[in-house]
Design a protein around this motif. Sequence first.
Motif, PDB file in Angstrom:
ATOM      1  N   PRO A 175       4.882   4.773 -11.687  1.00 48.97           N
ATOM      2  CA  PRO A 175       6.000   5.148 -12.550  1.00 48.97           C
ATOM      3  C   PRO A 175       5.572   5.300 -14.008  1.00 48.97           C
ATOM      4  O   PRO A 175       5.029   4.367 -14.595  1.00 48.97           O
ATOM      5  N   GLY A 176       5.791   6.482 -14.563  1.00 46.12           N
ATOM      6  CA  GLY A 176       5.456   6.717 -15.964  1.00 46.12           C
ATOM      7  C   GLY A 176       3.990   6.637 -16.291  1.00 46.12           C
ATOM      8  O   GLY A 176       3.623   6.481 -17.457  1.00 46.12           O
ATOM      9  N   ALA A 177       3.116   6.765 -15.289  1.00 49.08           N
ATOM     10  CA  ALA A 177       1.677   6.583 -15.528  1.00 49.08           C
ATOM     11  C   ALA A 177       1.051   7.726 -16.300  1.00 49.08           C
ATOM     12  O   ALA A 177      -0.064   7.584 -16.806  1.00 49.08           O
ATOM     13  N   GLY A 178       1.744   8.858 -16.393  1.00 51.11           N
ATOM     14  CA  GLY A 178       1.162  10.001 -17.088  1.00 51.11           C
ATOM     15  C   GLY A 178      -0.078  10.501 -16.382  1.00 51.11           C
ATOM     16  O   GLY A 178      -0.028  10.868 -15.217  1.00 51.11           O
ATOM     17  N   ASP A 179      -1.213  10.476 -17.079  1.00 49.60           N
ATOM     18  CA  ASP A 179      -2.473  10.939 -16.486  1.00 49.60           C
ATOM     19  C   ASP A 179      -3.474   9.809 -16.268  1.00 49.60           C
ATOM     20  O   ASP A 179      -4.685  10.040 -16.193  1.00 49.60           O
ATOM     21  N   ASP A 180      -2.994   8.600 -16.153  1.00 47.53           N
ATOM     22  CA  ASP A 180      -3.877   7.436 -16.007  1.00 47.53           C
ATOM     23  C   ASP A 180      -4.348   7.300 -14.551  1.00 47.53           C
ATOM     24  O   ASP A 180      -3.956   6.381 -13.825  1.00 47.53           O
ATOM     25  N   ALA A 181      -5.225   8.217 -14.156  1.00 45.92           N
ATOM     26  CA  ALA A 181      -5.722   8.209 -12.782  1.00 45.92           C
ATOM     27  C   ALA A 181      -6.586   6.996 -12.498  1.00 45.92           C
ATOM     28  O   ALA A 181      -6.644   6.513 -11.359  1.00 45.92           O
ATOM     29  N   ALA A 182      -7.260   6.472 -13.504  1.00 50.73           N
ATOM     30  CA  ALA A 182      -8.173   5.347 -13.291  1.00 50.73           C
ATOM     31  C   ALA A 182      -7.415   4.099 -12.835  1.00 50.73           C
ATOM     32  O   ALA A 182      -7.843   3.404 -11.905  1.00 50.73           O
ATOM     33  N   THR A 183      -6.280   3.813 -13.482  1.00 54.55           N
ATOM     34  CA  THR A 183      -5.503   2.632 -13.078  1.00 54.55           C
ATOM     35  C   THR A 183      -4.939   2.806 -11.677  1.00 54.55           C
ATOM     36  O   THR A 183      -4.964   1.871 -10.863  1.00 54.55           O
ATOM     37  N   VAL A 184      -4.412   3.998 -11.384  1.00 57.46           N
ATOM     38  CA  VAL A 184      -3.884   4.253 -10.034  1.00 57.46           C
ATOM     39  C   VAL A 184      -4.987   4.053  -9.002  1.00 57.46           C
ATOM     40  O   VAL A 184      -4.784   3.401  -7.965  1.00 57.46           O
ATOM     41  N   ALA A 185      -6.168   4.586  -9.281  1.00 57.57           N
ATOM     42  CA  ALA A 185      -7.277   4.456  -8.332  1.00 57.57           C
ATOM     43  C   ALA A 185      -7.671   2.989  -8.141  1.00 57.57           C
ATOM     44  O   ALA A 185      -7.987   2.563  -7.025  1.00 57.57           O
ATOM     45  N   GLU A 186      -7.650   2.223  -9.218  1.00 59.49           N
ATOM     46  CA  GLU A 186      -8.009   0.804  -9.124  1.00 59.49           C
ATOM     47  C   GLU A 186      -7.006   0.049  -8.247  1.00 59.49           C
ATOM     48  O   GLU A 186      -7.388  -0.786  -7.420  1.00 59.49           O
ATOM     49  N   VAL A 187      -5.729   0.361  -8.395  1.00 57.92           N
ATOM     50  CA  VAL A 187      -4.708  -0.285  -7.570  1.00 57.92           C
ATOM     51  C   VAL A 187      -4.865   0.122  -6.106  1.00 57.92           C
ATOM     52  O   VAL A 187      -4.764  -0.717  -5.201  1.00 57.92           O
ATOM     53  N   VAL A 188      -5.106   1.388  -5.859  1.00 54.51           N
ATOM     54  CA  VAL A 188      -5.244   1.867  -4.474  1.00 54.51           C
ATOM     55  C   VAL A 188      -6.384   1.162  -3.759  1.00 54.51           C
ATOM     56  O   VAL A 188      -6.332   0.948  -2.540  1.00 54.51           O
ATOM     57  N   ARG A 189      -7.403   0.745  -4.499  1.00 54.75           N
ATOM     58  CA  ARG A 189      -8.536   0.052  -3.880  1.00 54.75           C
ATOM     59  C   ARG A 189      -8.239  -1.413  -3.572  1.00 54.75           C
ATOM     60  O   ARG A 189      -9.015  -2.074  -2.867  1.00 54.75           O
ATOM     61  N   GLU A 190      -7.149  -1.957  -4.081  1.00 56.46           N
ATOM     62  CA  GLU A 190      -6.817  -3.357  -3.845  1.00 56.46           C
ATOM     63  C   GLU A 190      -6.450  -3.591  -2.379  1.00 56.46           C
ATOM     64  O   GLU A 190      -5.792  -2.754  -1.746  1.00 56.46           O
ATOM     65  N   GLU A 191      -6.823  -4.737  -1.843  1.00 58.51           N
ATOM     66  CA  GLU A 191      -6.581  -5.052  -0.431  1.00 58.51           C
ATOM     67  C   GLU A 191      -5.304  -5.866  -0.240  1.00 58.51           C
ATOM     68  O   GLU A 191      -5.295  -6.881   0.453  1.00 58.51           O
ATOM     69  N   VAL A 192      -4.258  -5.440  -0.921  1.00 62.12           N
ATOM     70  CA  VAL A 192      -2.922  -6.007  -0.727  1.00 62.12           C
ATOM     71  C   VAL A 192      -1.978  -4.815  -0.551  1.00 62.12           C
ATOM     72  O   VAL A 192      -2.343  -3.678  -0.828  1.00 62.12           O
ATOM     73  N   PRO A 193      -0.753  -5.058  -0.094  1.00 64.00           N
ATOM     74  CA  PRO A 193       0.198  -3.947   0.011  1.00 64.00           C
ATOM     75  C   PRO A 193       0.380  -3.240  -1.332  1.00 64.00           C
ATOM     76  O   PRO A 193       0.448  -3.884  -2.382  1.00 64.00           O
ATOM     77  N   VAL A 194       0.477  -1.919  -1.278  1.00 63.05           N
ATOM     78  CA  VAL A 194       0.599  -1.112  -2.493  1.00 63.05           C
ATOM     79  C   VAL A 194       1.724  -0.097  -2.318  1.00 63.05           C
ATOM     80  O   VAL A 194       1.803   0.573  -1.282  1.00 63.05           O
ATOM     81  N   LEU A 195       2.561   0.010  -3.336  1.00 60.76           N
ATOM     82  CA  LEU A 195       3.583   1.061  -3.397  1.00 60.76           C
ATOM     83  C   LEU A 195       3.157   2.068  -4.446  1.00 60.76           C
ATOM     84  O   LEU A 195       2.820   1.704  -5.576  1.00 60.76           O
ATOM     85  N   ILE A 196       3.174   3.346  -4.073  1.00 64.08           N
ATOM     86  CA  ILE A 196       2.767   4.421  -4.975  1.00 64.08           C
ATOM     87  C   ILE A 196       3.965   5.334  -5.205  1.00 64.08           C
ATOM     88  O   ILE A 196       4.551   5.865  -4.256  1.00 64.08           O
ATOM     89  N   ASP A 197       4.294   5.525  -6.485  1.00 59.23           N
ATOM     90  CA  ASP A 197       5.484   6.303  -6.832  1.00 59.23           C
ATOM     91  C   ASP A 197       5.150   7.272  -7.961  1.00 59.23           C
ATOM     92  O   ASP A 197       4.126   7.139  -8.642  1.00 59.23           O
ATOM     93  N   ALA A 198       6.028   8.258  -8.148  1.00 58.74           N
ATOM     94  CA  ALA A 198       6.055   9.110  -9.332  1.00 58.74           C
ATOM     95  C   ALA A 198       4.678   9.716  -9.633  1.00 58.74           C
ATOM     96  O   ALA A 198       4.083  10.357  -8.768  1.00 58.74           O
ATOM     97  N   ASP A 199       4.162   9.509 -10.856  1.00 63.10           N
ATOM     98  CA  ASP A 199       2.875  10.097 -11.229  1.00 63.10           C
ATOM     99  C   ASP A 199       1.752   9.621 -10.318  1.00 63.10           C
ATOM    100  O   ASP A 199       0.761  10.336 -10.116  1.00 63.10           O
ATOM    101  N   GLY A 200       1.884   8.415  -9.769  1.00 67.55           N
ATOM    102  CA  GLY A 200       0.856   7.912  -8.867  1.00 67.55           C
ATOM    103  C   GLY A 200       0.683   8.771  -7.628  1.00 67.55           C
ATOM    104  O   GLY A 200      -0.427   8.865  -7.086  1.00 67.55           O
ATOM    105  N   LEU A 201       1.743   9.421  -7.183  1.00 72.16           N
ATOM    106  CA  LEU A 201       1.639  10.296  -6.008  1.00 72.16           C
ATOM    107  C   LEU A 201       0.767  11.504  -6.308  1.00 72.16           C
ATOM    108  O   LEU A 201       0.072  12.009  -5.430  1.00 72.16           O
TER     109      LEU A 201
END
Length: 480
Positions: free
Chosen positions: A305-331
């Motif tokens: 949500p509201g991440a803009g172009d922060d692909a690095a943070t989204v990628a770091e979260v996606v690599r986490e081994e816990v449940p992840v919800l991806i929304d908005a700019d993250g998609l």
Amino acid sequence: MRTAYTVETVRTAERELMARLPEGALMQRAAAGLAAACAGLLGRVYGSRIVLLVGSGDNGGDALYAGARLARRGAGVTAVLLNPDRAHAGGLAALRRAGGTVTDAGQWEAAVERADLVVDGIVGIGGKGGLRAEAVPLAAAARRARAAVVAVDLPSGVDADTGEVRGAAVRADLTVTFGTHKPALLVDPAREYAGTVRLVDIGLELRHRTPELEAPQHADVARLLPAPGAESDKYRRGVVGIAAGSARYPGAAVLAVSGALRGGAGAVRYVGPAKDAVIARYPETLVSDRGPRKAGRVQAWVTGPGAGDDAATVAEVVREEVPVLIDADGLRLAEPAAVRARTAPTLLTPHAGEAAALLGVDREEVESARLTAVRELAARYGAAVLLKGSTTLVAPAGGRGAVRVNATGTPWLATAGSGDVLSGLAGSLLAAGLTAVDAGSCAAYLHGLAGRLTAHGAPVSAQNVADGIPQAWRDVSRAG
């Protein structure tokens, strides 16, 4: 749990039941329920004028037998036969014995215009691709008339299994459906054609079959919502991480946190550039500026949500081994291959436009075939998918199995930031231990209900919706 089954499943159950019943008994059960619903809608049957729009299938037979019952109670019943040579012979004979009539070819329009009630028995549940040309004028006349319109099992012209409307279709005030709901009665755009839906029990055995759709009710959601015990602390209740917001969109972070704080987890950690705005509004939030990996203990993440172009943070979260919800700019920012490679649960929460971009199709295609779209996304990404909209759908990872459908919302929820609140709420439920499908469907249910409770027919803001979640939670919990 309200359930809906495919045409194939319904027909199999019908054949099994008919093998155990006297010939024609199943149709008589359906006709009795249909006649009772029509009588209830009319209020006074005697002297009322009823027009039956009769096709060549069993729905036409149901309409004719129901018309015979109403004619015996003093209604003036007229049948319009689209194909006289293929009309249900037994039903037609019953109608005539009861005093009903069949219109001449040139007089049906006048009969519809004078009617108090029009019964749509044109096409059954196997119909595809909208109404045929000869039926279109009948549907148009019914819509223009002052009469109430009752659809038999399903409005003619809609696709029973997918909820698609690919051409002209009947718009009903009431749909009387038999044995079980059909998917089209719960999913837009077809749902908008059905009006109020009344289910008539005709004895179908469906308990051991897998439904196409499940529509949770208050009691179902109440059983899933987390509740703290005597030994609970904030960590046992779950900690949800929110990696959202940007310098341009700090409000998205605030709203995602607002939903998360009301979602049942014990604590909310925030990571991102909007930490000052978040802590100013919600001082109970645990904030960090060291990135998701070093934020501390987290049982689930929300990103996008509201991440803009922060692909690095989204990628770091996606690599986490816990449940992840991806929304908005993250998609948009998340790498599809990285999402598919995840082993922990993943929940994607697109609206129709975002789903269209992910699938590479036009938005109109998603909106016209929502059930198909949500299953395709879940299969393509190997993730659970919550497709937002007037009827929110939640598909399990891989796209197979029952899809959850939610209709608690209100059009007033179509407001900026509403989706951010929903993401935080669903992420909190993930952190509290719910599965991706349960978290998504419970969050959609509570979010929609909160929207209704706070709107009362007037505009609401996303923050209003977040503030309404505790009341929605209390209302649902009382049903458990």
